[in-house]
Design a protein around this motif. Structure first.
Motif, PDB file in Angstrom:
ATOM      1  N   ILE A  54       0.869  -1.178   0.000  1.00 46.57           N
ATOM      2  CA  ILE A  54       0.000   0.000   0.000  1.00 46.57           C
ATOM      3  C   ILE A  54       0.905   1.228   0.000  1.00 46.57           C
ATOM      4  CG2 ILE A  54      -1.805   1.262   1.222  1.00 46.57           C
ATOM      5  CD1 ILE A  54      -2.551  -1.479   2.532  1.00 46.57           C
ATOM      6  N   ILE A  55       0.785   2.073  -1.011  1.00 46.88           N
ATOM      7  CA  ILE A  55       1.694   3.208  -1.187  1.00 46.88           C
ATOM      8  C   ILE A  55       0.904   4.511  -1.170  1.00 46.88           C
ATOM      9  CG2 ILE A  55       3.410   4.258  -2.709  1.00 46.88           C
ATOM     10  CD1 ILE A  55       3.922   1.457  -3.872  1.00 46.88           C
ATOM     11  N   ASP A  56       1.290   5.390  -0.278  1.00 48.10           N
ATOM     12  CA  ASP A  56       0.665   6.714  -0.151  1.00 48.10           C
ATOM     13  C   ASP A  56       1.391   7.666  -1.095  1.00 48.10           C
ATOM     14  OD1 ASP A  56      -0.262   9.221   0.579  1.00 48.10           O
ATOM     15  OD2 ASP A  56      -0.171   8.828   2.741  1.00 48.10           O
ATOM     16  N   LEU A  57       0.673   8.179  -2.094  1.00 45.81           N
ATOM     17  CA  LEU A  57       1.277   9.084  -3.064  1.00 45.81           C
ATOM     18  C   LEU A  57       1.187  10.547  -2.643  1.00 45.81           C
ATOM     19  CD1 LEU A  57      -0.009   7.636  -6.493  1.00 45.81           C
ATOM     20  CD2 LEU A  57       2.030   7.002  -5.180  1.00 45.81           C
ATOM     21  N   GLY A  58       0.716  10.789  -1.447  1.00 44.54           N
ATOM     22  CA  GLY A  58       0.408  12.157  -1.015  1.00 44.54           C
ATOM     23  C   GLY A  58       1.544  13.147  -1.169  1.00 44.54           C
ATOM     24  N   GLY A  59       2.790  12.732  -0.859  1.00 39.32           N
ATOM     25  CA  GLY A  59       3.899  13.669  -0.931  1.00 39.32           C
ATOM     26  C   GLY A  59       4.703  13.596  -2.204  1.00 39.32           C
ATOM     27  N   LEU A  60       4.187  12.875  -3.195  1.00 36.21           N
ATOM     28  CA  LEU A  60       4.985  12.583  -4.388  1.00 36.21           C
ATOM     29  C   LEU A  60       5.350  13.818  -5.184  1.00 36.21           C
ATOM     30  CD1 LEU A  60       6.288  10.399  -6.104  1.00 36.21           C
ATOM     31  CD2 LEU A  60       4.117  10.125  -7.287  1.00 36.21           C
ATOM     32  N   TRP A  61       4.406  14.738  -5.314  1.00 32.89           N
ATOM     33  CA  TRP A  61       4.656  15.908  -6.148  1.00 32.89           C
ATOM     34  C   TRP A  61       4.945  17.158  -5.313  1.00 32.89           C
ATOM     35  CZ3 TRP A  61       0.803  12.289  -7.419  1.00 32.89           C
ATOM     36  CH2 TRP A  61       1.114  11.508  -8.544  1.00 32.89           C
ATOM     37  N   ASP A  64       9.621  18.019  -0.971  1.00 33.12           N
ATOM     38  CA  ASP A  64      10.548  17.208  -0.189  1.00 33.12           C
ATOM     39  C   ASP A  64      11.103  16.068  -1.052  1.00 33.12           C
ATOM     40  OD1 ASP A  64      11.834  15.462   1.597  1.00 33.12           O
ATOM     41  OD2 ASP A  64      10.544  16.101   3.249  1.00 33.12           O
ATOM     42  N   GLN A  65      12.372  16.162  -1.434  1.00 33.26           N
ATOM     43  CA  GLN A  65      12.981  15.174  -2.313  1.00 33.26           C
ATOM     44  C   GLN A  65      13.135  13.819  -1.635  1.00 33.26           C
ATOM     45  OE1 GLN A  65      16.633  16.789  -3.858  1.00 33.26           O
ATOM     46  NE2 GLN A  65      15.599  18.298  -5.142  1.00 33.26           N
ATOM     47  N   HIS A  66      13.312  13.813  -0.307  1.00 36.12           N
ATOM     48  CA  HIS A  66      13.443  12.546   0.410  1.00 36.12           C
ATOM     49  C   HIS A  66      12.130  11.758   0.360  1.00 36.12           C
ATOM     50  CE1 HIS A  66      17.442  13.440   1.896  1.00 36.12           C
ATOM     51  NE2 HIS A  66      17.021  14.634   2.310  1.00 36.12           N
ATOM     52  N   VAL A  67      11.014  12.469   0.499  1.00 35.75           N
ATOM     53  CA  VAL A  67       9.705  11.818   0.417  1.00 35.75           C
ATOM     54  C   VAL A  67       9.485  11.265  -0.984  1.00 35.75           C
ATOM     55  CG1 VAL A  67       7.209  12.196   0.510  1.00 35.75           C
ATOM     56  CG2 VAL A  67       8.689  13.212   2.255  1.00 35.75           C
ATOM     57  N   THR A  68       9.807  12.082  -1.991  1.00 39.63           N
ATOM     58  CA  THR A  68       9.648  11.637  -3.378  1.00 39.63           C
ATOM     59  C   THR A  68      10.494  10.395  -3.641  1.00 39.63           C
ATOM     60  OG1 THR A  68       9.190  13.878  -4.155  1.00 39.63           O
ATOM     61  CG2 THR A  68       9.950  12.296  -5.789  1.00 39.63           C
ATOM     62  N   ALA A  69      11.748  10.410  -3.185  1.00 37.02           N
ATOM     63  CA  ALA A  69      12.634   9.269  -3.404  1.00 37.02           C
ATOM     64  C   ALA A  69      12.100   8.014  -2.718  1.00 37.02           C
ATOM     65  CB  ALA A  69      14.037   9.594  -2.890  1.00 37.02           C
ATOM     66  N   SER A  70      11.540   8.183  -1.520  1.00 38.39           N
ATOM     67  CA  SER A  70      10.991   7.038  -0.780  1.00 38.39           C
ATOM     68  C   SER A  70       9.802   6.429  -1.520  1.00 38.39           C
ATOM     69  CB  SER A  70      10.561   7.477   0.620  1.00 38.39           C
ATOM     70  OG  SER A  70       9.887   6.444   1.290  1.00 38.39           O
ATOM     71  N   ILE A  71       8.926   7.282  -2.043  1.00 38.40           N
ATOM     72  CA  ILE A  71       7.749   6.789  -2.771  1.00 38.40           C
ATOM     73  C   ILE A  71       8.178   6.088  -4.056  1.00 38.40           C
ATOM     74  CG2 ILE A  71       5.633   7.474  -3.958  1.00 38.40           C
ATOM     75  CD1 ILE A  71       5.418   9.797  -1.936  1.00 38.40           C
ATOM     76  N   LEU A  72       9.143   6.671  -4.768  1.00 33.92           N
ATOM     77  CA  LEU A  72       9.643   6.031  -5.987  1.00 33.92           C
ATOM     78  C   LEU A  72      10.230   4.660  -5.683  1.00 33.92           C
ATOM     79  CD1 LEU A  72      11.340   9.044  -7.818  1.00 33.92           C
ATOM     80  CD2 LEU A  72       9.415   7.685  -8.668  1.00 33.92           C
ATOM     81  N   THR A  73      10.946   4.546  -4.590  1.00 34.36           N
ATOM     82  CA  THR A  73      11.520   3.252  -4.200  1.00 34.36           C
ATOM     83  C   THR A  73      10.430   2.237  -3.888  1.00 34.36           C
ATOM     84  OG1 THR A  73      13.519   4.295  -3.308  1.00 34.36           O
ATOM     85  CG2 THR A  73      12.991   2.087  -2.512  1.00 34.36           C
TER      86      THR A  73
END
Length: 361
Positions: A54-61, A64-73
């Motif tokens: 289950i992946i929360d896309l809330g911070g994707l765009w 915060d680059q760390h959040v984006t990197a975590s979601i991409l991973t």
């Protein structure tokens, strides 16, 4: 409207009608071979550790680059390890999701003579249907469905969409528009995770001129859910599927190694899965995964599968940047039209469809 059923190998029987008349048994042509029957564990729905990611896309765009990197991973790992994942905070209105599902539930509860005006045929499958494949004497699935084209515009025909309930066509249009936007975003994330330019997969699909269609699944209650399936084991033939499940009645099962995992849907989440065409384009770095649907003894289910597909007449083959001396191209070029015809003549057959296309080594 589609009224011609003459090309089906046997008379079409609506499963919804069977559900209303079958008390403690089901017709023989819906009983699966013993090796294909579901094993339904009453505890599997409640095991929080036994579910697709289950992946929360809330911070994707966000910034915060760390959040984006975590979601991409998380997305990358889900694509490689599962081929399936759920997404929350995806940008599609929860009200629209609820409205879409309930509008279609109302359609399937319309009088049969109204629904029959949209009966489909094997030529396009568009319309109201109850079987896949044209093999005479095939063991059938315990489900009815409605299939329609959304893109390209040359195939979109509102007259082939239900006119009832009154808001149906308007809801389909809005829902399709939002899902196309979401699929494009995800496709770009997949490309980034594969080490490609963000538009690589989109270009592999044919750029802006893609295909999209909707299959609404209606699974009536079944007196013998232990003997049949709502949808037989298969991998999706297209590019990517965005499934809006019935979040009150679980039914989707995903194969993980040798086990079948019953997906526990999250409210207002979409279930995303990789299709055969992305497996081909990614040279099997991402793999489509076998899945099936079980049915319930006393509850019906409605789910909406939105298929985001390549342009139908361009050759689909591994993207050249993913082909190396150590990893040669695994698949020969084939258009999606050719592949879809290949699938339709055979019906659901696990993963054997795409695996049979592999180039000999």
């Amino acid at each position: 409207m589609l009224k011609n059923q003459q090309d089906w190998p046997e008379p079409v029987v609506r499963v919804q009608s069977l559900s209303e008349t079958c008390i403690d048994s089901i017709p023989q042509n819906y009983i699966k071979p013993s090796s294909h029957r579901p094993s339904i564990s009453p505890t599997s729905f409640d095991d929080a550790n036994c579910n697709i990611p289950i992946i929360d896309l809330g911070g994707l765009w966000g910034a915060d680059q760390h959040v984006t990197a975590s979601i991409l991973t998380q997305i990358s790992e889900a694509c490689k390890d599962w081929g399936f994942f759920q997404i929350t905070n995806h940008g599609v209105s929860p009200d629209l999701m609820d409205k879409a599902r309930e509008t279609w539930r109302q359609f399937f509860h319309l009088p049969m003579d109204v629904k029959q005006q949209y009966a489909n045929s094997p030529k396009t499958y568009e319309g109201y249907g109850s079987r896949l494949g044209v093999e005479k004497g095939a063991i059938l699935d315990w489900s009815d469905y409605y299939y329609l084209h959304y893109l390209p515009l040359s195939l979109k025909d509102h007259n082939k969409w239900p006119s009832l309930p009154p808001s149906c066509r308007e809801v389909i249009e809005e829902y399709g528009r939002e899902l196309v936007k979401l699929c494009r975003r995800l496709l770009r994330l997949f490309s980034i995770n594969l080490g490609l330019d963000e538009k690589s997969l989109e270009n592999g699909f044919g750029g802006e001129d893609i295909g999209a269609c909707l299959r609404v699944n209606f699974y009536p209650s079944c007196p013998r859910p232990d003997l049949t399936l709502g949808l037989s084991s298969h991998s999706d033939p297209g590019g990517m599927t965005m499934l809006l499940p019935d979040d009150q009645v679980p039914g989707l099962q995903v194969r993980k190694c040798h086990d079948w995992i019953t997906v526990k849907p999250q409210r207002h989440a979409f279930i995303v899965n990789i299709g055969d065409q992305i497996q081909v384009l990614s040279n099997a770095m991402y793999k489509s995964v076998e899945h099936r649907v079980i049915v319930n003894s006393d509850k019906e289910r409605v789910s909406l599968a939105f298929f985001y597909n390549p342009k139908s007449d361009i050759p689909i083959e591994p993207i050249k940047e993913l082909v190396t001396e150590d990893m040669p191209a695994l698949y020969p070029p084939m258009t999606f039209d050719e592949y879809r015809l290949f699938i339709r003549t055979r019906g659901p057959r696990g993963k054997s469809q795409v695996e049979s296309l592999k180039s000999p080594t």
